[in-house]
Design a protein around this motif. Sequence first.
Motif, PDB file in Angstrom:
ATOM      1  N   SER A 154      57.356  34.382  21.079  1.00  0.00           N
ATOM      2  CA  SER A 154      58.538  34.849  20.352  1.00  0.00           C
ATOM      3  C   SER A 154      58.041  35.875  19.325  1.00  0.00           C
ATOM      4  O   SER A 154      56.931  35.752  18.804  1.00  0.00           O
ATOM      5  CB  SER A 154      59.261  33.703  19.642  1.00  0.00           C
ATOM      6  OG  SER A 154      58.496  33.227  18.553  1.00  0.00           O
ATOM      7  N   GLY A 155      58.822  36.914  19.115  1.00  0.00           N
ATOM      8  CA  GLY A 155      58.393  37.977  18.222  1.00  0.00           C
ATOM      9  C   GLY A 155      57.176  38.721  18.743  1.00  0.00           C
ATOM     10  O   GLY A 155      56.428  39.339  17.981  1.00  0.00           O
ATOM     11  N   GLY A 156      56.927  38.635  20.058  1.00  0.00           N
ATOM     12  CA  GLY A 156      55.811  39.369  20.676  1.00  0.00           C
ATOM     13  C   GLY A 156      54.482  38.659  20.582  1.00  0.00           C
ATOM     14  O   GLY A 156      53.457  39.189  21.037  1.00  0.00           O
TER      15      GLY A 156
ATOM     16  N   GLU B 143      44.823  36.962  28.023  1.00  0.00           N
ATOM     17  CA  GLU B 143      44.820  38.291  27.395  1.00  0.00           C
ATOM     18  C   GLU B 143      45.898  39.185  28.017  1.00  0.00           C
ATOM     19  O   GLU B 143      46.623  39.893  27.306  1.00  0.00           O
ATOM     20  CB  GLU B 143      43.441  38.935  27.536  1.00  0.00           C
ATOM     21  CG  GLU B 143      43.280  40.237  26.759  1.00  0.00           C
ATOM     22  CD  GLU B 143      43.851  40.169  25.343  1.00  0.00           C
ATOM     23  OE1 GLU B 143      43.655  39.133  24.667  1.00  0.00           O
ATOM     24  OE2 GLU B 143      44.568  41.126  24.948  1.00  0.00           O
ATOM     25  N   GLN B 144      46.057  39.108  29.344  1.00  0.00           N
ATOM     26  CA  GLN B 144      47.111  39.909  29.996  1.00  0.00           C
ATOM     27  C   GLN B 144      48.487  39.440  29.526  1.00  0.00           C
ATOM     28  O   GLN B 144      49.381  40.238  29.259  1.00  0.00           O
ATOM     29  CB  GLN B 144      46.995  39.780  31.524  1.00  0.00           C
ATOM     30  CG  GLN B 144      45.860  40.599  32.130  1.00  0.00           C
ATOM     31  CD  GLN B 144      45.705  40.347  33.627  1.00  0.00           C
ATOM     32  OE1 GLN B 144      45.450  39.202  34.041  1.00  0.00           O
ATOM     33  NE2 GLN B 144      45.841  41.390  34.439  1.00  0.00           N
ATOM     34  N   LYS B 145      48.653  38.136  29.377  1.00  0.00           N
ATOM     35  CA  LYS B 145      49.961  37.612  28.935  1.00  0.00           C
ATOM     36  C   LYS B 145      50.229  38.006  27.478  1.00  0.00           C
ATOM     37  O   LYS B 145      51.345  38.340  27.100  1.00  0.00           O
ATOM     38  CB  LYS B 145      50.010  36.087  29.106  1.00  0.00           C
ATOM     39  CG  LYS B 145      50.051  35.657  30.574  1.00  0.00           C
ATOM     40  CD  LYS B 145      50.092  34.138  30.742  1.00  0.00           C
ATOM     41  CE  LYS B 145      50.145  33.758  32.211  1.00  0.00           C
ATOM     42  NZ  LYS B 145      50.135  32.285  32.428  1.00  0.00           N
ATOM     43  N   ARG B 146      49.167  38.009  26.669  1.00  0.00           N
ATOM     44  CA  ARG B 146      49.275  38.424  25.261  1.00  0.00           C
ATOM     45  C   ARG B 146      49.789  39.866  25.190  1.00  0.00           C
ATOM     46  O   ARG B 146      50.733  40.180  24.480  1.00  0.00           O
ATOM     47  CB  ARG B 146      47.872  38.305  24.639  1.00  0.00           C
ATOM     48  CG  ARG B 146      47.782  38.317  23.155  1.00  0.00           C
ATOM     49  CD  ARG B 146      46.355  37.953  22.717  1.00  0.00           C
ATOM     50  NE  ARG B 146      46.152  36.495  22.625  1.00  0.00           N
ATOM     51  CZ  ARG B 146      45.050  35.878  23.071  1.00  0.00           C
ATOM     52  NH1 ARG B 146      44.058  36.557  23.667  1.00  0.00           N
ATOM     53  NH2 ARG B 146      44.935  34.573  22.956  1.00  0.00           N
ATOM     54  N   GLU B 147      49.170  40.725  25.992  1.00  0.00           N
ATOM     55  CA  GLU B 147      49.513  42.148  25.995  1.00  0.00           C
ATOM     56  C   GLU B 147      50.923  42.368  26.559  1.00  0.00           C
ATOM     57  O   GLU B 147      51.709  43.152  26.022  1.00  0.00           O
ATOM     58  CB  GLU B 147      48.460  42.907  26.818  1.00  0.00           C
ATOM     59  CG  GLU B 147      48.595  44.412  26.869  1.00  0.00           C
ATOM     60  CD  GLU B 147      48.602  45.066  25.496  1.00  0.00           C
ATOM     61  OE1 GLU B 147      48.157  44.383  24.528  1.00  0.00           O
ATOM     62  OE2 GLU B 147      49.103  46.208  25.376  1.00  0.00           O
ATOM     63  N   LEU B 148      51.240  41.632  27.633  1.00  0.00           N
ATOM     64  CA  LEU B 148      52.560  41.750  28.249  1.00  0.00           C
ATOM     65  C   LEU B 148      53.664  41.306  27.280  1.00  0.00           C
ATOM     66  O   LEU B 148      54.689  41.968  27.131  1.00  0.00           O
ATOM     67  CB  LEU B 148      52.624  40.880  29.514  1.00  0.00           C
ATOM     68  CG  LEU B 148      52.543  41.609  30.844  1.00  0.00           C
ATOM     69  CD1 LEU B 148      52.477  40.612  31.999  1.00  0.00           C
ATOM     70  CD2 LEU B 148      53.744  42.538  31.017  1.00  0.00           C
ATOM     71  N   ALA B 149      53.429  40.186  26.614  1.00  0.00           N
ATOM     72  CA  ALA B 149      54.436  39.684  25.666  1.00  0.00           C
ATOM     73  C   ALA B 149      54.703  40.738  24.594  1.00  0.00           C
ATOM     74  O   ALA B 149      55.853  41.012  24.229  1.00  0.00           O
ATOM     75  CB  ALA B 149      53.956  38.383  25.031  1.00  0.00           C
ATOM     76  N   LYS B 150      53.644  41.355  24.105  1.00  0.00           N
ATOM     77  CA  LYS B 150      53.759  42.377  23.050  1.00  0.00           C
ATOM     78  C   LYS B 150      54.550  43.589  23.537  1.00  0.00           C
ATOM     79  O   LYS B 150      55.527  44.008  22.916  1.00  0.00           O
ATOM     80  CB  LYS B 150      52.345  42.782  22.614  1.00  0.00           C
ATOM     81  CG  LYS B 150      52.267  43.717  21.413  1.00  0.00           C
ATOM     82  CD  LYS B 150      50.796  43.839  20.952  1.00  0.00           C
ATOM     83  CE  LYS B 150      50.617  45.012  19.988  1.00  0.00           C
ATOM     84  NZ  LYS B 150      50.759  46.314  20.742  1.00  0.00           N
TER      85      LYS B 150
ATOM     86  N   VAL C 245      56.492  44.028  26.275  1.00  0.00           N
ATOM     87  CA  VAL C 245      57.866  43.746  26.729  1.00  0.00           C
ATOM     88  C   VAL C 245      58.764  43.492  25.514  1.00  0.00           C
ATOM     89  O   VAL C 245      59.888  43.998  25.445  1.00  0.00           O
ATOM     90  CB  VAL C 245      57.890  42.541  27.704  1.00  0.00           C
ATOM     91  CG1 VAL C 245      59.313  42.055  27.940  1.00  0.00           C
ATOM     92  CG2 VAL C 245      57.224  42.918  29.034  1.00  0.00           C
ATOM     93  N   THR C 246      58.244  42.781  24.521  1.00  0.00           N
ATOM     94  CA  THR C 246      59.033  42.521  23.313  1.00  0.00           C
ATOM     95  C   THR C 246      59.374  43.836  22.606  1.00  0.00           C
ATOM     96  O   THR C 246      60.510  44.056  22.177  1.00  0.00           O
ATOM     97  CB  THR C 246      58.261  41.583  22.364  1.00  0.00           C
ATOM     98  OG1 THR C 246      58.073  40.315  23.020  1.00  0.00           O
ATOM     99  CG2 THR C 246      59.014  41.361  21.058  1.00  0.00           C
TER     100      THR C 246
ATOM    101  N   GLU D 101      61.548  39.440  16.416  1.00  0.00           N
ATOM    102  CA  GLU D 101      61.364  37.976  16.319  1.00  0.00           C
ATOM    103  C   GLU D 101      62.455  37.204  17.044  1.00  0.00           C
ATOM    104  O   GLU D 101      62.353  35.996  17.244  1.00  0.00           O
ATOM    105  CB  GLU D 101      61.260  37.525  14.858  1.00  0.00           C
ATOM    106  CG  GLU D 101      62.366  37.912  13.931  1.00  0.00           C
ATOM    107  CD  GLU D 101      62.218  39.348  13.384  1.00  0.00           C
ATOM    108  OE1 GLU D 101      61.381  40.096  13.919  1.00  0.00           O
ATOM    109  OE2 GLU D 101      62.968  39.716  12.466  1.00  0.00           O
ATOM    110  N   ARG D 102      63.496  37.902  17.496  1.00  0.00           N
ATOM    111  CA  ARG D 102      64.548  37.195  18.255  1.00  0.00           C
ATOM    112  C   ARG D 102      64.394  37.391  19.766  1.00  0.00           C
ATOM    113  O   ARG D 102      65.248  37.010  20.552  1.00  0.00           O
ATOM    114  CB  ARG D 102      65.924  37.646  17.777  1.00  0.00           C
ATOM    115  CG  ARG D 102      66.303  36.923  16.471  1.00  0.00           C
ATOM    116  CD  ARG D 102      67.615  37.395  15.886  1.00  0.00           C
ATOM    117  NE  ARG D 102      68.615  37.588  16.943  1.00  0.00           N
ATOM    118  CZ  ARG D 102      69.661  38.410  16.824  1.00  0.00           C
ATOM    119  NH1 ARG D 102      69.818  39.128  15.720  1.00  0.00           N
ATOM    120  NH2 ARG D 102      70.537  38.547  17.806  1.00  0.00           N
ATOM    121  N   VAL D 103      63.290  38.040  20.169  1.00  0.00           N
ATOM    122  CA  VAL D 103      63.037  38.230  21.603  1.00  0.00           C
ATOM    123  C   VAL D 103      62.092  37.119  22.068  1.00  0.00           C
ATOM    124  O   VAL D 103      61.031  36.898  21.460  1.00  0.00           O
ATOM    125  CB  VAL D 103      62.384  39.616  21.870  1.00  0.00           C
ATOM    126  CG1 VAL D 103      62.110  39.784  23.374  1.00  0.00           C
ATOM    127  CG2 VAL D 103      63.283  40.740  21.352  1.00  0.00           C
TER     128      VAL D 103
END
Lengths: 61, 61, 61, 61, 61, 61
Positions: free
Chosen positions: D53-55, A15-22, A24-25, A37-39
């Motif tokens: 990718s793409g968040g 869940e932390q990685k999900r939130e971080l990915a969002k 930071v992207t 979508e290119r990040v």
Amino acid sequence: MPFVHIEMVEGRTVEQKRELAKRVTEAVSEIAGVPAERVHVIFQDMKKEDYASGGTLVLDK
Amino acid sequence: MPFVHIEMVEGRTVEQKRELAKRVTEAVSEIAGVPAERVHVIFQDMKKEDYASGGTLVLDK
Amino acid sequence: MPFVHIEMVEGRTVEQKRELAKRVTEAVSEIAGVPAERVHVIFQDMKKEDYASGGTLVLDK
Amino acid sequence: MPFVHIEMVEGRTVEQKRELAKRVTEAVSEIAGVPAERVHVIFQDMKKEDYASGGTLVLDK
Amino acid sequence: MPFVHIEMVEGRTVEQKRELAKRVTEAVSEIAGVPAERVHVIFQDMKKEDYASGGTLVLDK
Amino acid sequence: MPFVHIEMVEGRTVEQKRELAKRVTEAVSEIAGVPAERVHVIFQDMKKEDYASGGTLVLDK
């Protein structure tokens, strides 16, 4: 592109990685002016015996 | 900063990593002129099927 | 193998890198039990505008 | 030298890595003009929760 | 994904990098079973004072 | 720790990097639960001849 590698000591939840990915992207897309979508975000977990600061393994702190 | 990443084929012991972190931190701190607590050392173990030299996996050597 | 990547803010001299390569190679060779000629050390200099800690570029500190 | 790091989502077989190491080493050796035995290939597998990718994590796609 | 980082001592021409990107992308796409447009290849040139093997900078060899 | 490496094609301004370092550090600190001063962000610019997607250098696109 862009590629974001995030190294952390293991233990963060999916869940932390999900939130971080969002988050930071969003920041990279908005500020660097690139479609989201290119990040690419890559997490690299470090075991406590694989990371040292000040010459001491986190395992031994 | 500085950040030191050390990639090795898996199999080194925690004791070897402990000693390596200490010695590498000392060298970097002394020569680069940075306080030891600001030197970060990260070990990245490679499985034998994940490293090849000369086009051959270490697994197959 | 092993591969050692050392990231530092730019400004270290060639002489410092010469000494660092020697000392780090000795430590890795001795402790990891690998012949020195198989130890690779790569320096990656960071410009002051390319490294931030605490959310602030070194350039701005 | 040269060093080739290949990051992929986990799931490729040892056989695929064997073939990839061979083909990539041949290309680098031939085009960069370096003996094959000096070409190092390192595979880094990414778990599906560690790559976005793409968040969005691949895990959630 | 996949991401391929290729570190070489500086000096390769754009034409060599063009050919390498093409050949490595073909190999990865074919063997890893991924569309070519999703294969990313990044070249990282190393100065001769930034790479050492056997404890000696390439600059000094 | 954590360490965040951000690879982008060259061309972003210092101001964009300043803003990115701030926003990424905030996100990582808040979500990973680490004090901001322990978050390190490193930018790695890629020349257009050093990055290829789909087997073609950005330089040639």
